[in-house]
Design an enzyme around this catalytic site. Sequence first.
Site, PDB file in Angstrom:
ATOM      1  N   GLY A   1      48.076  -1.759 -12.868  1.00 21.97           N
ATOM      2  CA  GLY A   1      48.557  -1.902 -14.239  1.00 21.97           C
ATOM      3  C   GLY A   1      48.307  -3.237 -14.902  1.00 21.97           C
TER       4      GLY A   1
ATOM      5  N   TYR B   1      37.691   2.998 -17.414  1.00 22.24           N
ATOM      6  CA  TYR B   1      38.102   4.159 -18.213  1.00 22.24           C
ATOM      7  C   TYR B   1      37.149   4.451 -19.369  1.00 22.24           C
ATOM      8  CZ  TYR B   1      42.292   3.275 -15.476  1.00 22.24           C
ATOM      9  OH  TYR B   1      43.160   3.051 -14.427  1.00 22.24           O
TER      10      TYR B   1
ATOM     11  N   CYS C   1      30.678  14.568 -34.155  1.00 23.13           N
ATOM     12  CA  CYS C   1      31.054  15.266 -35.377  1.00 23.13           C
ATOM     13  C   CYS C   1      32.570  15.270 -35.499  1.00 23.13           C
ATOM     14  CB  CYS C   1      30.489  16.675 -35.296  1.00 23.13           C
ATOM     15  SG  CYS C   1      30.373  17.420 -36.896  1.00 23.13           S
ATOM     16  N   GLU C   2      33.128  14.111 -35.780  1.00 25.90           N
ATOM     17  CA  GLU C   2      34.581  13.945 -35.802  1.00 25.90           C
ATOM     18  C   GLU C   2      34.897  12.626 -36.494  1.00 25.90           C
ATOM     19  OE1 GLU C   2      36.396  15.880 -32.924  1.00 25.90           O
ATOM     20  OE2 GLU C   2      38.255  14.752 -32.919  1.00 25.90           O
TER      21      GLU C   2
ATOM     22  N   TYR D   1      44.065   6.284 -27.616  1.00 27.63           N
ATOM     23  CA  TYR D   1      45.156   5.298 -27.594  1.00 27.63           C
ATOM     24  C   TYR D   1      45.099   4.303 -28.750  1.00 27.63           C
ATOM     25  CZ  TYR D   1      44.222   6.549 -22.679  1.00 27.63           C
ATOM     26  OH  TYR D   1      43.936   7.208 -21.509  1.00 27.63           O
TER      27      TYR D   1
ATOM     28  N   ARG E   1      41.728  -1.187 -13.668  1.00 33.31           N
ATOM     29  CA  ARG E   1      41.169  -1.824 -14.859  1.00 33.31           C
ATOM     30  C   ARG E   1      40.810  -3.291 -14.609  1.00 33.31           C
ATOM     31  NH1 ARG E   1      42.789  -0.024 -19.932  1.00 33.31           N
ATOM     32  NH2 ARG E   1      44.648   0.840 -18.959  1.00 33.31           N
TER      33      ARG E   1
ATOM     34  N   GLU F   1      47.367  -1.685  -6.446  1.00 29.23           N
ATOM     35  CA  GLU F   1      46.345  -0.699  -6.825  1.00 29.23           C
ATOM     36  C   GLU F   1      45.700  -1.000  -8.163  1.00 29.23           C
ATOM     37  OE1 GLU F   1      48.109   3.432  -4.958  1.00 29.23           O
ATOM     38  OE2 GLU F   1      48.675   2.823  -6.963  1.00 29.23           O
TER      39      GLU F   1
END
Length: 433
Positions: A249, A391, A362-363, A335, A294, A291
């Site tokens: 984290g 990620y 296309c968004e 996010y 990132r 752990e």
Amino acid sequence: MLKHDYMEINSQGHLVIGGCDTVELCAAYGTPLYVMDEDRIRSNMRAYKNSIDKFYSGHGRCLYASKAFSTMYMYRLAGEEGLGVDVVSGGELYTALKAGFDPAKIVFHGNNKSYDEIEMAIKAGVGRLIVDGDGEIEKIDAISKANGVVTNIMIRVKPGVDAHTHEFISTGHIDCKFGFAIENGEAAKFIRHAMTFENVRICGLHCHIGSQIFLFEPFRHTAEIMMNFYVRLKAELGLSLAELNLGGGFGIKYVEGDTPVPFEGYIEAVSDTIKDICSANGIEVPFIYMEPGRSIVGDAGITLYKVGTIKDIANVRKFVSVDGGMADNPRYILYGSEYDAILANRACDEAKEYVTVCGKCCESGDIIIDRCHLPKARSGDILAVMSTGAYNYSMASNYNRIPRPPVVMVSNGQHKLIIKRETYDDIIKNDLL
Ligand code: LLP
């Protein structure tokens, strides 16, 4: 325009990563292109390992949370650096095993592991299975019995800590799908139940409070809650737990103003908290696991795109389109994540305007950077988006049937393709007419 310290700009004004000119990398591999700096990854891994050695007498292990970037090459690197790995699915486990990673150093997570995944893990001899919900332990016990083994497990608990991060990546509070809460008694109740199984051995507990966390205190506080719980379990259930997994984290720098927690200080504070509680209560100092995902790979990666259409809407905004988008980096649309970028072919040019970097999907929400400070971009420029090592590839999709970009590992001026670019044939390979 953020540029990490370990990158350079050469005499042609090109961004250089791992000793490789990014413009030349684009010429060799095409765009979009993920580029990862191997030395940076290794030094991030070593920083964890060295801190555990220094502050916790080496009585612990750093596990690379491979969901951040899972590919065979990464398991090889983790193995070479003496790390364990965390996997969360049969697919990640399969990749690690195919890369020759030592199964004893694999920790298997997941809040809804299938029977087949559990069986695959037990047959492979995975080091620890993290039990996350009711019903799972019965399966682990039965499969272990059928295979004549006793499986080492850890039980995931929710310490009830607010990590002050995005709701979707916050996992330590009671209203979360992972693990058993301490505060309402369900963790203690489940542990009592788990102690009745003969083919599992409870090694310790696991917790993970969330991701991209900048504050120091939630981590220290978590260690305190966990150790106090260990003291209680010893007193109430006579259970001595030799291991503690504190999750990952740790936040990284995406944009100027982001202030990551230095892992050294974090590991020192957590170590002191654990040791103090152990000595005050006469319990054994547990072997710890951390752990990080990132913070191992995030700042080691960049994505290189080619600038295409530029649309300047008077008094509204200027869109600079690139040849990728939410298919290779869905973090803005998921996010609202922030990134920064630099024009890799004109890295010395002064930033002059704020633009929106958008993709080709296309968004309308297909945005990489909502407000990016750049020199006046031109069609054909190379845009390097910083800190995309975590990620991004691992969350990439084929939305709009866009092939996933390749990944190139760089080090000391050498570059090596570690994931090939997908082809249109890859895109249709599972389609049936
Ligand atoms: N351990 C467990 C049990 C986890 O669930 C995670 C992340 C980690 C370790 C590693 O956390 P890290 O050090 O990477 O923060 N897709 C999101 C992040 C989801 C994280 C999920 N679990 C994002 O792009 O921000």
